[in-house]
Design a protein around this motif. Structure first.
Motif, short mmCIF file in Angstrom:
data_model
loop_
_atom_site.label_atom_id
_atom_site.label_comp_id
_atom_site.label_asym_id
_atom_site.label_seq_id
_atom_site.Cartn_x
_atom_site.Cartn_y
_atom_site.Cartn_z
N LYS A 1 10.68 -4.15 -8.13
CA LYS A 1 11.17 -2.96 -8.83
C LYS A 1 9.99 -2.26 -9.51
N PRO A 2 10.19 -0.98 -9.88
CA PRO A 2 9.05 -0.23 -10.46
C PRO A 2 8.38 -0.94 -11.63
N GLU A 3 9.16 -1.62 -12.48
CA GLU A 3 8.53 -2.29 -13.63
C GLU A 3 7.92 -3.63 -13.24
N GLU A 4 8.10 -4.04 -11.97
CA GLU A 4 7.54 -5.32 -11.52
C GLU A 4 6.30 -5.15 -10.66
N ILE A 5 6.04 -3.95 -10.16
CA ILE A 5 4.88 -3.75 -9.29
C ILE A 5 3.60 -3.82 -10.12
N GLY A 6 2.50 -3.89 -9.42
CA GLY A 6 1.21 -3.79 -10.09
C GLY A 6 0.55 -2.47 -9.72
N TYR A 7 -0.26 -1.95 -10.64
CA TYR A 7 -1.08 -0.79 -10.26
C TYR A 7 -2.32 -0.72 -11.13
N VAL B 1 0.58 -4.87 -15.06
CA VAL B 1 0.45 -6.23 -14.53
C VAL B 1 1.67 -6.52 -13.67
N PRO B 2 1.48 -6.86 -12.39
CA PRO B 2 2.64 -7.13 -11.55
C PRO B 2 3.31 -8.44 -11.94
N ILE B 3 4.58 -8.54 -11.63
CA ILE B 3 5.22 -9.85 -11.71
C ILE B 3 4.44 -10.73 -10.73
N GLN B 4 4.26 -11.99 -11.06
CA GLN B 4 3.36 -12.77 -10.21
C GLN B 4 3.92 -12.99 -8.81
N VAL B 5 3.15 -12.49 -7.83
CA VAL B 5 3.48 -12.73 -6.43
C VAL B 5 2.40 -13.63 -5.84
N ARG B 6 1.16 -13.25 -6.08
CA ARG B 6 0.05 -14.03 -5.53
C ARG B 6 -1.13 -13.99 -6.50
N ASN C 1 -3.06 -2.85 -6.81
CA ASN C 1 -2.28 -1.93 -5.98
C ASN C 1 -1.68 -2.61 -4.74
N ALA C 2 -2.11 -3.86 -4.49
CA ALA C 2 -1.53 -4.59 -3.36
C ALA C 2 -0.07 -4.96 -3.62
N PHE C 3 0.30 -4.99 -4.92
CA PHE C 3 1.64 -5.46 -5.26
C PHE C 3 2.61 -4.28 -5.37
#
Ligand SMILES: [Zn+2]
Length: 619
Positions: free
Chosen positions: A114-120, A166-171, A70-72
Motif C-alpha cells: 500500500k502507499p504507506e508501505e512502499i519505500g521511496y 522507509v518501506p515495510i520490510q520486504v528484503r 525505490n525498489a519497494f
C-alpha cells in the motif's frame, strides 16, 4: 613495543597503503549527512554533503547514485523479477510439492504494498559546487548529467536534499519486520554514489542482489525520537549525551531537552553506512581487546538473552584465531544488531534476523568489509570466501576435527547434476535462477578456496590469504588480483584454474583406470575423464600399513606444491600435460603388497564422480 604501539603502527601502514594505490586508482568519497526521522510517518528528510575525488584519468560528464528504496514499489524491477522467478519450478520438496525459485521473503509482496508501505527516495535538489544540476530518476538509479565535467584528479562537492519513506520490510532493509519486531533496519537507505572504476560506472539497478560502493569517510547525524536506541556502522561521537549503554564508564548522561535526540556517528574508511533503531533494544558490549569493542543490540522477540550473550562470548573467543588466519580487524568497533530478514553484512556491523548467522556475517568484515570486491561481478569472492572462512572458524570454535567443507562440495555437485549451473563469472543479477546463483556464489566459491589448498598445499593457501589481505584491504580486488597474489605466493601458475573453475562450467573427474605388475614393480594408470585438468595426488596403501603419495603436477602450473604431510613418502612426477587423457605412475612395491589405490584421499579435489577414485584390492 606494547600492544597500543603495535596497533598504532598498523593504522599508519593502512593509511600509507591506501594513499599509495600502487595497482589501480580508486575514487574517494566523504559523506556528511543530517537525517531527521519521523517515527509516526516512517519518513525522514536528509541533507547530504558529498565530497567526491575523481582520482581516475577520465573526465566525468555524468554521475550516478543508487536509490535503493525505490525498489519497494509495485512494478519495480525487483518486483517483476521476483514474480518471474516465482514461475520457475526447479524441484519438488520432500512432500512432493513444487518449489519455486523466488525468494520466500520477497515473493509477490511488492506488488501488494500500500502507499504507506512502499519505500521511496525523492531527490528535492542537487547541486555540484553550488550550481543546481539536472537529474533523472530511473527507478533505483539516479542519473545526473553534469553542467560541467569533473576533470581527472579533481574534487567536487555535491549538496543534496532528499526525502524518503522507509518501506515495510520486504528484503534486507525496512521497518516492522513481523517476527523480529524491529522497527527500523536502515540499510541501503540514503542516496549512495555508484562506483566508477577501471571498468567505468557501475549503475546497477537494484533487483535484490549485490552491492559495490566507493571507499570513503562518513559523518552521519540522525535525529530521532529520544526513546529509540540505535546501532550501526559508525562510532558514536556524543555518547555521553545519548547513554543507552554507550556512555563512558561512570559518566553522567546529560540529554538535551526536547522529544528527539541527535545521534552523531563517524565511520572512517568504509564503503557503506547502515543503522538500525528500536525503542526496545537491549544493548550489551565488551572491550574484547585493545582498541576493539563489540556491541550487541537485540530484542527478545524471537531470540533470548542467552543467544546474544553467546554471540558476544564466541566472538571474543574466535577473534585471535580469525585475526591470525585472515588478518587483523582494523576498526575500533563491531556491532551485531538484531534486524533485517536473514543475515546481512555491512561495514563494522551486521543485521541478523536471529543469532544464527553471526559468524558468517562477521567474517564478511574481511570479504566485503575490507576486500571491497564488486559483488555483482564476483559474488563468490564475497559469499564464497566468507563461507569458507566461517566454516573454518566454526570448526575452531567447536574444536571439531571433521573436515568442514563437505556440505559445500555436496551442494556444488548437486548444482552440477541439476543441469542449472552457470559459470561463477556470471553477473549476480543475471543468473537464470536464485538456486544456481546461491549455490555457485556460496558453495562453489567455498570449494574454489579449499581446492586452491589442494593445488598449492594448505599452508601456502594460508599465506595467500594473508598476502591478499595485506595487498588488497581497503580496495576493490577482482578475480585477477586474487589469482596474481596466489601465483606470486605459491610460485605456481594458476590462470588455468580461473579459466576452468570460474569462467566455465567444465567439471573434474579422474579415475583409476588399471594397474598391473611389471618386473616386480607396480604400474597404475590414471585417466582424466572430466574436461577440467588438475594436478593429482595418488595415495597407495600397503599391507604393512605404510603409504606412498604419488604427486603429478599439471603442466600448466609450471611448479609444484610442497609436501603437505612429511610423514608420508612422496614421489613427484613430471607434469601431466593437459592434452593427455592417461598417465602412468610406478611403485617399487609388488602389486600384491597393495591394499588401496586412491586419488586425493583428502577429498579436496572437486571430483564429480568419486566411485572411480578408489580401488580396494583383496588378495
Ligand atoms: Zn554472506
Amino acid at each position: 613495543m606494547n600492544l597500543k604501539t603495535v596497533f598504532a603502527a598498523f593504522i599508519l601502514t593502512i593509511s600509507i597503503t591506501v594513499s599509495a594505490q600502487p595497482d589501480r586508482w580508486q575514487q574517494r568519497v566523504k559523506y556528511a549527512m543530517d537525517i531527521d526521522m519521523n517515527v509516526q510517518t516512517n519518513r525522514f528528510t536528509g541533507k547530504q554533503k558529498l565530497e567526491y575525488w575523481n582520482n581516475s584519468p577520465d573526465t566525468l560528464k555524468k554521475v550516478f547514485y543508487h536509490l535503493y528504496f525505490n525498489a519497494f514499489q509495485p512494478g519495480s524491477m525487483m518486483d517483476t523479477r521476483s514474480r518471474r522467478q516465482g514461475s520457475i519450478v526447479f524441484r519438488k520438496d520432500r512432500n512432493g510439492n513444487d518449489v519455486s525459485d523466488w525468494d520466500e521473503r520477497v515473493r509477490d509482496r511488492i506488488v501488494n504494498l500500500k502507499p504507506e508501505e512502499i519505500g521511496y527516495q525523492k531527490i528535492i535538489s542537487l547541486k555540484m559546487n553550488g550550481r543546481a544540476q539536472t537529474f533523472k530518476v530511473l527507478e533505483t538509479i539516479l542519473e545526473v548529467k553534469l553542467d560541467k565535467p569533473i576533470l581527472p584528479k579533481s574534487k567536487v562537492v555535491f549538496d543534496m536534499d532528499f526525502e524518503a519513506q522507509v518501506p515495510i520490510q520486504v528484503r534486507r532493509s525496512g521497518r516492522d519486520n513481523p517476527v523480529t519486531k524491529v522497527r527500523y533496519s536502515m540499510s541501503q537507505w540514503y542516496p549512495k554514489l555508484c562506483e566508477y572504476d577501471y571498468e567505468g560506472w557501475h549503475p546497477t539497478p537494484y533487483v535484490g542482489r549485490e552491492f559495490y560502493g566507493v571507499w570513503g569517510d562518513f559523518s552521519v547525524n540522525i535525529t530521532i525520537d529520544k526513546n529509540y536506541i540505535l546501532g550501526g556502522t559508525g562510532y558514536l561521537q556524543n555518547a555521553n549525551q545519548i547513554g543507552y549503554g554507550y556512555e563512558a564508564e561512570g559518566a553522567k548522561v546529560v540529554r538535551p531537552a526536547g522529544d528527539k535526540l541527535t545521534w552523531k556517528f563517524v565511520a572512517p574508511n568504509v564503503h557503506d553506512f547502515m543503522w538500525a533503531a528500536d525503542p526496545e533494544y537491549k544493548h550489551i558490549s565488551k572491550k574484547v581487546r585493545d582498541s576493539l569493542t563489540i556491541h550487541v543490540l537485540y530484542k527478545t522477540s524471537n531470540t533470548t538473552d542467552a543467544d546474544w550473550q553467546a554471540v558476544l562470548a564466541n566472538a571474543e573467543r574466535a577473534l585471535p584465531f580469525i585475526e591470525k588466519t585472515f588478518g587483523p580487524y582494523p576498526y575500533k568497533q563491531y556491532s551485531f544488531i538484531h534486524g533485517g530478514d536473514g543475515g546481512m553484512e555491512y561495514p563494522m556491523a551486521t543485521l541478523l534476523f536471529n543469532q544464527g548467522a553471526w559468524l558468517h556475517e562477521w567474517m564478511h568484515s574481511w570479504y566485503y568489509g575490507l576486500m571491497g570486491t564488486n559483488e555483482s561481478l564476483y559474488p563468490w569472492m564475497d559469499e564464497g570466501f566468507t563461507d569458507y572462512a566461517s566454516a573454518r572458524v566454526r570448526a575452531f570454535l567447536e574444536n571439531n576435527p571433521a573436515w568442514p567443507y563437505a556440505g559445500s562440495y555436496g551442494a556444488y555437485f548437486n548444482l552440477v547434476k541439476s543441469g542449472k549451473e552457470e559459470p561463477l563469472s556470471t553477473h549476480a543479477d543475471h543468473y537464470n535462477t536464485n538456486f544456481a546463483y546461491g549455490t555457485a556464489a556460496y558453495s562453489k566459491g567455498t570449494v574454489f578456496m579449499e581446492q586452491l589448498g589442494y593445488i598449492t598445499g594448505a599452508p601456502v593457501r594460508d599465506r595467500i590469504l594473508l598476502e591478499y589481505y595485506r595487498q588488497w584491504r581497503f580496495k576493490h580486488p577482482n578475480v585477477n588480483d586474487f589469482i596474481r597474489v596466489a601465483e606470486k605466493v605459491s610460485d605456481i601458475k594458476l590462470d588455468w584454474y580461473k579459466e576452468y573453475f570460474v569462467n566455465s562450467t567444465k567439471t573434474i573427474d579422474y579415475g583409476v583406470d588399471s594397474l598391473w605388475e611389471e618386473g616386480g614393480k607396480t604400474k597404475v594408470r590414471l585417466r582424466r575423464i572430466g574436461l577440467m585438468p588438475m594436478p593429482i595426488d595418488l595415495q597407495l596403501t600397503f599391507k604393512d600399513g605404510s603409504k606412498e603419495l604419488h604427486y603429478i603436477p599439471l603442466n600448466l602450473m609450471y611448479g609444484e606444491k610442497p609436501a603437505e604431510d612429511p610423514s608420508i613418502t612422496r614421489k613427484v612426477y613430471e607434469a601431466w600435460k593437459w592434452t593427455s587423457d592417461y598417465y602412468v605412475v610406478e611403485s617399487d612395491r609388488k602389486l600384491t603388497d597393495i591394499t588401496t589405490v586412491e586419488i586425493d584421499p583428502s577429498q579436496r579435489l572437486a571430483d564429480l564422480d568419486r566411485r572411480n577414485n578408489k580401488l580396494e584390492l583383496k588378495w
